[in-house]
Design a protein around this motif. Sequence first.
Motif, PDB file in Angstrom:
ATOM      1  N   ALA A 182       0.835  -1.205   0.000  1.00  0.00           N
ATOM      2  CA  ALA A 182       0.000   0.000   0.000  1.00  0.00           C
ATOM      3  C   ALA A 182       0.867   1.252   0.000  1.00  0.00           C
ATOM      4  O   ALA A 182       0.616   2.197  -0.768  1.00  0.00           O
ATOM      5  CB  ALA A 182      -0.943  -0.002   1.199  1.00  0.00           C
ATOM      6  N   GLN A 183       1.894   1.273   0.841  1.00  0.00           N
ATOM      7  CA  GLN A 183       2.766   2.446   0.895  1.00  0.00           C
ATOM      8  C   GLN A 183       3.522   2.637  -0.420  1.00  0.00           C
ATOM      9  O   GLN A 183       3.638   3.764  -0.920  1.00  0.00           O
ATOM     10  CB  GLN A 183       3.732   2.322   2.070  1.00  0.00           C
ATOM     11  CG  GLN A 183       3.016   2.464   3.398  1.00  0.00           C
ATOM     12  CD  GLN A 183       3.964   2.392   4.568  1.00  0.00           C
ATOM     13  OE1 GLN A 183       5.064   2.917   4.518  1.00  0.00           O
ATOM     14  NE2 GLN A 183       3.519   1.752   5.640  1.00  0.00           N
ATOM     15  N   ALA A 184       4.005   1.547  -1.000  1.00  0.00           N
ATOM     16  CA  ALA A 184       4.717   1.643  -2.276  1.00  0.00           C
ATOM     17  C   ALA A 184       3.779   2.099  -3.392  1.00  0.00           C
ATOM     18  O   ALA A 184       4.155   2.918  -4.240  1.00  0.00           O
ATOM     19  CB  ALA A 184       5.351   0.299  -2.626  1.00  0.00           C
ATOM     20  N   ALA A 185       2.550   1.586  -3.383  1.00  0.00           N
ATOM     21  CA  ALA A 185       1.578   1.969  -4.409  1.00  0.00           C
ATOM     22  C   ALA A 185       1.206   3.443  -4.297  1.00  0.00           C
ATOM     23  O   ALA A 185       1.127   4.153  -5.310  1.00  0.00           O
ATOM     24  CB  ALA A 185       0.331   1.087  -4.302  1.00  0.00           C
ATOM     25  N   LEU A 186       0.982   3.908  -3.068  1.00  0.00           N
ATOM     26  CA  LEU A 186       0.657   5.323  -2.870  1.00  0.00           C
ATOM     27  C   LEU A 186       1.816   6.217  -3.295  1.00  0.00           C
ATOM     28  O   LEU A 186       1.607   7.239  -3.968  1.00  0.00           O
ATOM     29  CB  LEU A 186       0.284   5.587  -1.414  1.00  0.00           C
ATOM     30  CG  LEU A 186      -1.092   5.103  -0.998  1.00  0.00           C
ATOM     31  CD1 LEU A 186      -1.245   5.170   0.518  1.00  0.00           C
ATOM     32  CD2 LEU A 186      -2.175   5.905  -1.690  1.00  0.00           C
ATOM     33  N   PHE A 187       3.029   5.853  -2.909  1.00  0.00           N
ATOM     34  CA  PHE A 187       4.194   6.647  -3.297  1.00  0.00           C
ATOM     35  C   PHE A 187       4.300   6.726  -4.819  1.00  0.00           C
ATOM     36  O   PHE A 187       4.478   7.809  -5.389  1.00  0.00           O
ATOM     37  CB  PHE A 187       5.478   6.048  -2.713  1.00  0.00           C
ATOM     38  CG  PHE A 187       6.709   6.778  -3.169  1.00  0.00           C
ATOM     39  CD1 PHE A 187       7.117   7.934  -2.515  1.00  0.00           C
ATOM     40  CD2 PHE A 187       7.442   6.336  -4.255  1.00  0.00           C
ATOM     41  CE1 PHE A 187       8.240   8.625  -2.935  1.00  0.00           C
ATOM     42  CE2 PHE A 187       8.562   7.022  -4.684  1.00  0.00           C
ATOM     43  CZ  PHE A 187       8.961   8.166  -4.025  1.00  0.00           C
ATOM     44  N   THR A 188       4.150   5.579  -5.478  1.00  0.00           N
ATOM     45  CA  THR A 188       4.264   5.528  -6.935  1.00  0.00           C
ATOM     46  C   THR A 188       3.165   6.345  -7.605  1.00  0.00           C
ATOM     47  O   THR A 188       3.420   7.096  -8.553  1.00  0.00           O
ATOM     48  CB  THR A 188       4.226   4.067  -7.417  1.00  0.00           C
ATOM     49  OG1 THR A 188       5.300   3.357  -6.796  1.00  0.00           O
ATOM     50  CG2 THR A 188       4.355   3.971  -8.929  1.00  0.00           C
ATOM     51  N   ALA A 189       1.939   6.233  -7.099  1.00  0.00           N
ATOM     52  CA  ALA A 189       0.816   6.971  -7.676  1.00  0.00           C
ATOM     53  C   ALA A 189       0.995   8.473  -7.496  1.00  0.00           C
ATOM     54  O   ALA A 189       0.805   9.246  -8.440  1.00  0.00           O
ATOM     55  CB  ALA A 189      -0.496   6.507  -7.043  1.00  0.00           C
ATOM     56  N   ILE A 190       1.380   8.894  -6.293  1.00  0.00           N
ATOM     57  CA  ILE A 190       1.550  10.328  -6.044  1.00  0.00           C
ATOM     58  C   ILE A 190       2.714  10.874  -6.862  1.00  0.00           C
ATOM     59  O   ILE A 190       2.613  11.965  -7.438  1.00  0.00           O
ATOM     60  CB  ILE A 190       1.722  10.602  -4.534  1.00  0.00           C
ATOM     61  CG1 ILE A 190       0.402  10.286  -3.812  1.00  0.00           C
ATOM     62  CG2 ILE A 190       2.147  12.042  -4.280  1.00  0.00           C
ATOM     63  CD1 ILE A 190       0.508  10.254  -2.300  1.00  0.00           C
ATOM     64  N   ARG A 191       3.793  10.129  -6.942  1.00  0.00           N
ATOM     65  CA  ARG A 191       4.933  10.561  -7.756  1.00  0.00           C
ATOM     66  C   ARG A 191       4.506  10.757  -9.212  1.00  0.00           C
ATOM     67  O   ARG A 191       4.863  11.757  -9.851  1.00  0.00           O
ATOM     68  CB  ARG A 191       6.062   9.530  -7.658  1.00  0.00           C
ATOM     69  CG  ARG A 191       7.294   9.891  -8.469  1.00  0.00           C
ATOM     70  CD  ARG A 191       8.354   8.822  -8.388  1.00  0.00           C
ATOM     71  NE  ARG A 191       7.818   7.574  -8.917  1.00  0.00           N
ATOM     72  CZ  ARG A 191       8.414   6.395  -8.776  1.00  0.00           C
ATOM     73  NH1 ARG A 191       9.533   6.292  -8.102  1.00  0.00           N
ATOM     74  NH2 ARG A 191       7.882   5.320  -9.298  1.00  0.00           N
TER      75      ARG A 191
END
Length: 90
Positions: free
Chosen positions: A47-56
Amino acid sequence: MSQLPETLDIDDKADQAHEDERHAALAYLDEAWNEAVYDGLDEDCLAQAALFTAIRSMVATYGEEAAAGFAERLAGRIRAGEYTVPFNRQ
């Protein structure tokens, strides 16, 4: 940079292709998520990796201000249930 949409709701038939593309993207991400969980990755890390990737990606596409505005509205949308998947009993 283009403007980030206020919501992802589709009202116009001309936008049907975009809606179909979003559904296909979600299917790809769901499949990758399920494979990662099956391989033993922790869902919190995913979840944290997905959020970081999406926001980036949103910042790269729309810029910091538009992405920050989207993030500011996110809490209200979460509280309103936009991201809640109904539990179906069988």
